[in-house]
Design a protein around this motif. Structure first.
Motif: not given
Length: 333
Positions: A184-186, A200-201, A207-209
């Motif tokens: 799950c990513i932003k 890239v998320g 909480g890391t890229f």
């Protein structure tokens, strides 16, 4: 009433008549103008018809034709728009032509048809002259590389939508090892590198890229959760990378010596944004780059063969030597 407003009214009357699909004499158009309270001479209408069809200043280029036998005017085809929405300058038209040709390299991509439709709408609703519009169909102006579609490009539209709406997404991702896992990513950015696409998320759990190759994504699911805007500077994030790989290691200065022949290419197209020329002589081009050495970096250096030599640091030089020895062993067996 200013003359330009009078002309505008006449243009609308001419258009409203011709768009009916019939042929009209100038005397009939004059009569229609007079009926609507716009006194006009037949010569003026003749000039209006010519301006609407040919004037580069007005930029309408309406498909007005004349039937020389009956001396009547008509539309060869009913125009979809009367007044151009976009008034483009000459340089802007050339720039649009260049862009239209360049994006042809993605013509095999599923999203390309939508891009083409968008460009066509701009062209159709602008003041581009007919002879210039023909150039947009010309195939011999510029010859660009064609990027054949790779797995995953079909996800580009929905990933872009998630980025735009700041919507968390779930990816089903298969590594080269064959392991498949959900993340799950932003989503923040879509990036192309060497004809492959990456997303890239921010990893929700850590909480890391994090970066994923689209060609290894099996599925994309939009979650209900939205996220706050993420502070992300793409230039800074990839500042010391050599390709797509970004690690927590500190960047180092690497000095590389190139032969004069290869050096000419490096002066035209630097291998990295941080490239600096230390020495440029008849014998060599010595440069320095500040990078975090990665697989992409070493692959690039080895691709130069005997045209490049690592000068420093020793750790990078030894790494290249080690890989070259293994390469020689592959050919000695």
């Amino acid at each position: 009433m200013p003359k330009n407003k009078e002309a505008l009214k006449r243009y609308r009357i001419i258009h409203s008549l011709l768009r009916r699909g019939y042929k009209y004499k100038t005397s009939e158009i004059v009569e229609r103008c007079n009926d609507l309270g716009i006194p006009v001479k037949q010569r003026t209408i003749q000039n209006d018809l010519k301006d609407l069809a040919e004037s580069t200043e007005l930029g309408f280029y309406l498909p007005i034709k004349i039937d020389t036998r009956t001396k009547t005017y008509y539309y060869s085809e009913i125009p979809s728009n009367f007044f151009p929405v976009l008034d483009l300058e000459k340089d802007e038209i050339i720039a649009l032509l260049f862009y239209n040709t360049i994006i042809n390299q993605y013509r095999e991509y599923p999203i390309f048809s939508e891009i083409s439709n968008a460009v066509k709408k701009v062209i159709d609703n602008s003041n581009i002259a007919p002879h210039m519009k023909e150039l947009f169909q010309e195939k011999r102006l510029l010859d660009t590389e064609v990027h054949p579609p790779v797995n995953g490009v079909e996800f580009i539209p929905e990933i872009l939508e998630a980025i735009q709406n700041r919507r968390i997404i779930q990816l089903v991702y298969t590594k080269f090892s064959g392991t498949t896992k959900s993340y799950c990513i932003k989503p923040i950015l879509l990036k192309e590198d060497k004809r492959l696409w990456y997303i890239v998320g921010v990893h929700i759990k850590h909480g890391t890229f994090i970066t994923f190759a689209l060609d290894r994504i099996e599925a994309v699911t939009h979650m209900d959760d939205e996220f706050e805007e993420v502070c992300f500077d793409v230039s800074e994030h990839f500042k010391y990378s050599f390709g797509i790989t970004v690690t927590e290691e500190k960047p180092i200065e690497v000095k590389i010596s190139f032969t004069p022949q290869q050096g000419n290419y490096l002066k035209t197209l630097p291998i990295h944004p941080s490239q600096k020329i230390i020495r440029d002589t008849a014998d060599e081009l010595l440069i320095s780059v500040v990078v975090i050495p990665s697989y992409e970096f070493y692959s690039k250096i080895k691709s130069y063969g005997d045209q490049a030599t690592i000068i420093s640091p020793t750790s990078v030089k030894e790494k290249v030597l080690e890989e070259l020895k293994r390469t020689l062993e592959n050919y000695s067996n």
